[in-house]
Design a protein around this motif. Structure first.
Motif, PDB file in Angstrom:
ATOM      1  N   UNK A 276       6.511  -1.746   9.463  1.00 15.36           N
ATOM      2  CA  UNK A 276       5.941  -2.661  10.453  1.00 15.36           C
ATOM      3  C   UNK A 276       4.572  -3.157   9.963  1.00 15.36           C
ATOM      4  N   UNK A 277       4.574  -4.297   9.330  1.00 13.16           N
ATOM      5  CA  UNK A 277       3.365  -4.863   8.729  1.00 13.16           C
ATOM      6  C   UNK A 277       3.125  -6.234   9.350  1.00 13.16           C
ATOM      7  N   UNK A 278       1.946  -6.417   9.882  1.00 13.79           N
ATOM      8  CA  UNK A 278       1.651  -7.640  10.624  1.00 13.79           C
ATOM      9  C   UNK A 278       1.035  -8.709   9.735  1.00 13.79           C
ATOM     10  N   UNK A 279       1.514  -9.930   9.899  1.00 13.61           N
ATOM     11  CA  UNK A 279       0.826 -11.067   9.307  1.00 13.61           C
ATOM     12  C   UNK A 279       0.080 -11.787  10.413  1.00 13.61           C
TER      13      UNK A 279
ATOM     14  N   UNK B 193      -2.242  -8.765   7.444  1.00 18.24           N
ATOM     15  CA  UNK B 193      -3.416  -8.443   8.247  1.00 18.24           C
ATOM     16  C   UNK B 193      -3.513  -6.984   8.665  1.00 18.24           C
ATOM     17  N   UNK B 194      -2.430  -6.387   9.141  1.00 15.91           N
ATOM     18  CA  UNK B 194      -2.525  -5.033   9.705  1.00 15.91           C
ATOM     19  C   UNK B 194      -1.247  -4.269   9.418  1.00 15.91           C
ATOM     20  N   UNK B 195      -1.398  -3.001   9.083  1.00 18.27           N
ATOM     21  CA  UNK B 195      -0.228  -2.147   8.874  1.00 18.27           C
ATOM     22  C   UNK B 195      -0.101  -1.223  10.077  1.00 18.27           C
TER      23      UNK B 195
ATOM     24  N   UNK C  95      -7.082   5.706  13.909  1.00 18.80           N
ATOM     25  CA  UNK C  95      -7.207   4.364  13.363  1.00 18.80           C
ATOM     26  C   UNK C  95      -5.974   3.913  12.611  1.00 18.80           C
ATOM     27  N   UNK C  96      -6.164   2.969  11.702  1.00 16.79           N
ATOM     28  CA  UNK C  96      -5.034   2.316  11.051  1.00 16.79           C
ATOM     29  C   UNK C  96      -4.272   3.222  10.097  1.00 16.79           C
ATOM     30  N   UNK C  97      -4.821   4.372   9.758  1.00 18.31           N
ATOM     31  CA  UNK C  97      -4.075   5.326   8.938  1.00 18.31           C
ATOM     32  C   UNK C  97      -2.909   5.927   9.709  1.00 18.31           C
TER      33      UNK C  97
ATOM     34  N   UNK D 158       5.875  -2.665  16.679  1.00 20.17           N
ATOM     35  CA  UNK D 158       6.287  -3.698  15.727  1.00 20.17           C
ATOM     36  C   UNK D 158       5.268  -4.819  15.588  1.00 20.17           C
ATOM     37  N   UNK D 159       4.251  -4.847  16.453  1.00 19.25           N
ATOM     38  CA  UNK D 159       3.292  -5.943  16.407  1.00 19.25           C
ATOM     39  C   UNK D 159       2.044  -5.559  17.190  1.00 19.25           C
ATOM     40  N   UNK D 160       0.893  -5.577  16.513  1.00 18.52           N
ATOM     41  CA  UNK D 160      -0.358  -5.233  17.190  1.00 18.52           C
ATOM     42  C   UNK D 160      -0.934  -6.456  17.887  1.00 18.52           C
ATOM     43  N   UNK D 161      -1.340  -6.275  19.129  1.00 20.58           N
ATOM     44  CA  UNK D 161      -2.012  -7.348  19.852  1.00 20.58           C
ATOM     45  C   UNK D 161      -3.449  -7.485  19.373  1.00 20.58           C
ATOM     46  N   UNK D 162      -3.913  -8.738  19.269  1.00 22.12           N
ATOM     47  CA  UNK D 162      -5.309  -8.964  18.923  1.00 22.12           C
ATOM     48  C   UNK D 162      -6.220  -8.290  19.925  1.00 22.12           C
ATOM     49  N   UNK D 163      -7.184  -7.519  19.434  1.00 21.85           N
ATOM     50  CA  UNK D 163      -8.095  -6.778  20.304  1.00 21.85           C
ATOM     51  C   UNK D 163      -7.740  -5.312  20.441  1.00 21.85           C
ATOM     52  N   UNK D 164      -6.523  -4.941  20.065  1.00 24.92           N
ATOM     53  CA  UNK D 164      -6.121  -3.538  20.195  1.00 24.92           C
ATOM     54  C   UNK D 164      -6.536  -2.675  19.012  1.00 24.92           C
ATOM     55  N   UNK D 165      -6.892  -3.288  17.875  1.00 25.06           N
ATOM     56  CA  UNK D 165      -7.308  -2.476  16.727  1.00 25.06           C
ATOM     57  C   UNK D 165      -8.667  -1.831  16.972  1.00 25.06           C
ATOM     58  N   UNK D 166      -9.631  -2.622  17.447  1.00 21.75           N
ATOM     59  CA  UNK D 166     -10.942  -2.045  17.742  1.00 21.75           C
ATOM     60  C   UNK D 166     -10.845  -1.033  18.874  1.00 21.75           C
ATOM     61  N   UNK D 167      -9.979  -1.303  19.848  1.00 18.36           N
ATOM     62  CA  UNK D 167      -9.750  -0.315  20.908  1.00 18.36           C
ATOM     63  C   UNK D 167      -9.181   0.969  20.331  1.00 18.36           C
ATOM     64  N   UNK D 168      -8.276   0.831  19.387  1.00 22.75           N
ATOM     65  CA  UNK D 168      -7.620   1.968  18.728  1.00 22.75           C
ATOM     66  C   UNK D 168      -8.639   2.830  17.980  1.00 22.75           C
ATOM     67  N   UNK D 169      -9.427   2.194  17.114  1.00 18.81           N
ATOM     68  CA  UNK D 169     -10.300   2.990  16.243  1.00 18.81           C
ATOM     69  C   UNK D 169     -11.384   3.721  17.021  1.00 18.81           C
ATOM     70  N   UNK D 170     -11.936   3.073  18.048  1.00 19.30           N
ATOM     71  CA  UNK D 170     -12.996   3.732  18.815  1.00 19.30           C
ATOM     72  C   UNK D 170     -12.408   4.789  19.735  1.00 19.30           C
ATOM     73  N   UNK D 171     -11.333   4.456  20.423  1.00 19.95           N
ATOM     74  CA  UNK D 171     -10.728   5.396  21.377  1.00 19.95           C
ATOM     75  C   UNK D 171     -10.225   6.650  20.671  1.00 19.95           C
ATOM     76  N   UNK D 172      -9.400   6.472  19.645  1.00 18.03           N
ATOM     77  CA  UNK D 172      -8.832   7.646  18.976  1.00 18.03           C
ATOM     78  C   UNK D 172      -9.827   8.309  18.028  1.00 18.03           C
ATOM     79  N   UNK D 173     -10.805   7.547  17.518  1.00 15.43           N
ATOM     80  CA  UNK D 173     -11.867   8.177  16.729  1.00 15.43           C
ATOM     81  C   UNK D 173     -12.650   9.171  17.554  1.00 15.43           C
ATOM     82  N   UNK D 174     -12.954   8.796  18.799  1.00 17.52           N
ATOM     83  CA  UNK D 174     -13.672   9.702  19.696  1.00 17.52           C
ATOM     84  C   UNK D 174     -12.813  10.916  20.056  1.00 17.52           C
TER      85      UNK D 174
END
Length: 476
Positions: free
Chosen positions: A268-271, A411-413, A440-442, A449-465
């Motif tokens: 699942x790789x996003x363009x 753009x995103x894996x 995060x993205x690891x 199958x498809x990341x919504x714009x704005x969910x990556x920053x939510x992902x990295x901060x939320x799950x990083x914490x």
């Protein structure tokens, strides 16, 4: 075939250099120890390190590149969160439940719903965390796939990623967190019982280092810049450009695999629909979200610009040469500060009239004028009769008029290491690998199958914490 190279335009290079962090006294020797080692100093890693050290842990943050920031530096749009004070101030009705529904729908329900629930219920706390750490995201816009405006960005529409990285970099310095650049981890160590016990690797001089740790947090990002790895999992992306930072090579996935970690959704790789042809420079989701329309080389509009990234990308690829133009005017330029970067980079064509703009981009003037006029008429009527866009912000009655030539790029894996809701890494049988966390993205499973714009920053901060909180709990 599209070029696979990434070109560093001057302004983009300046942005990245602005986010560089060279800390005095950052060294390291064989035999070091810490409570927690964080591998990868992008947004997830910086967040995890700050959270863990704030909770009393001794942290060492390792980064293989000569700067912090990773792909986060390149994030343009913002952070999705529901139920924030900023939404309420603007009268926007939203909820974690609606955010959950949008995320699952956008990911074609391939997402792990347990992880999505954690993301959507805690994202508003991530906005507060960033505010407390110097990165207030007070402006709310709308991105593709969202039912309501929920993408939070800096006031004035500045690109969110670099804004966040600069703030978190400052916090790392304030907390005197031990950050070691150009330190590449080559192995995650385990003890005789199979519990993670530290890391080893090489520094910029090629010298070997090892660090004992009670827990390791993996925040190395995805593999969007490793084109061989991309093509391995999705051959049809051969020849595409990438928007990813050079360090996004998937190294953390390999480190986890060596310990038997399970991988999920690797294909699942996003363009992203709007990148600069041949350069891999990303044009933020906010340009479409704040009102721009897309036309093809015949000057005709061909899609609802606010559909999910995968759909808009496929619709662009169906046009002649896989090319489209983002069309907007001064109203958007004045309201979205991020666009100034594109003007400074020389990516924007402009005209005082739609006809003049058409001549600049080689599009039939009558066709483009008709497309813009029809959109303006529908906007005034309050309904997009052609493509059912539900948020029509620009009426295009005033110039100047602008165009940016775009095409989809890697753009995103979405795939990566399997984790549970405590961010613990799981092995092939579903059991926890003791003392190993990832965020995060690891990781895989959050975006489907498809990341919504704005969910990556939510992902990295939320799950990083969360990774930091869980790792610190395990220390006691």
């Amino acid at each position: 075939m599209k070029s696979t190279k990434t070109v560093w335009a001057p302004k983009m290079l300046a942005i990245v250099l602005a986010a560089m962090l060279i800390l005095p006294g950052c060294g390291g020797k064989s035999g070091d120890s810490a409570d927690i080692v964080v591998i990868g100093a992008g947004g997830a890693g910086m967040t995890a390190a700050i959270e863990a050290q704030s909770l009393g842990a001794k942290v060492i943050l390792l980064e293989k590149m000569p700067m912090v920031g990773g792909n986060t530096v390149r994030a343009e749009g913002g952070l999705n969160a529901a139920g924030t004070e900023y939404q309420k101030a603007q009268g926007i009705e939203d909820s974690p439940e609606l955010h959950f529904e949008d995320t699952m729908k956008g990911g074609k329900n391939l997402n792990n719903p347990d992880l999505v629930k954690v993301l959507t219920e805690n994202a508003k706390d991530s906005v507060e965390f960033l505010k407390e750490n110097g990165a207030e995201l007070s402006e709310v816009g709308k991105a593709g796939g969202a039912s309501v405006p929920r993408i939070h960005r800096p006031e004035g529409g500045e690109a969110a990623g670099n804004f966040i990285v600069v703030a978190l970099k400052k916090k790392l310095e304030e907390l005197q967190i031990d950050v070691r650049l150009q330190h590449e981890v080559t192995e995650i160590l385990t003890d005789k019982d199979g519990k993670v016990s530290g890391v080893k690797g090489t520094d910029k001089d090629g010298k070997t280092f090892s660090i004992d740790a009670k827990a390791v947090i993996l925040t190395t990002g995805g593999f969007g810049a490793n084109l061989d790895m991309v093509v391995k999992y999705k051959p049809e992306l051969q020849g595409f450009t990438t928007t990813n930072a050079p360090g996004a090579q998937g190294s953390g996935i390999g480190l986890a695999q060596a310990l038997g970690a399970k991988l999920v959704d690797m294909e699942q790789i996003q363009i992203h629909p709007t990148t600069i042809p041949g350069e891999g420079v990303l044009i933020t989701e906010g340009v479409r979200g704040d009102g721009a329309i897309l036309v093809n080389q015949e000057g005709a509009r061909f899609t609802n610009e606010l559909l999910t990234r995968d759909v808009v990308s496929q619709n662009i690829l169906a046009q002649k040469d896989g090319i489209a133009y983002l069309i907007f005017n001064d109203e958007l330029r004045q309201n979205l500060g991020a666009t100034e970067t594109y003007f400074e980079m020389g990516l924007v064509e402009e005209g005082q009239t739609v006809a003049e703009l058409a001549s600049k981009i080689g599009v039939d003037a009558a066709a483009l004028e008709q497309s813009v006029k029809r959109y303006a008429d529908m906007k005034n009527k309050g309904a997009d009769e052609d493509f059912q866009r539900d948020d029509m912000r620009l009426d295009f009655t005033k110039g100047n008029y602008y165009a940016i030539k775009v095409t989809p790029g890697i753009h995103h894996t979405m795939g990566g290491v399997a984790i549970n809701t405590q961010t613990e890494v799981l092995n092939e049988s579903g059991a926890v690998i003791p003392n190993l966390y990832a965020a995060g993205e690891v990781t895989g499973g959050v975006h489907g199958a498809n990341r919504l714009g704005g969910n990556a920053l939510a992902d990295i901060v939320t799950f990083g914490r969360i990774a930091a909180q869980e790792a610190v709990k395990a220390l006691n």
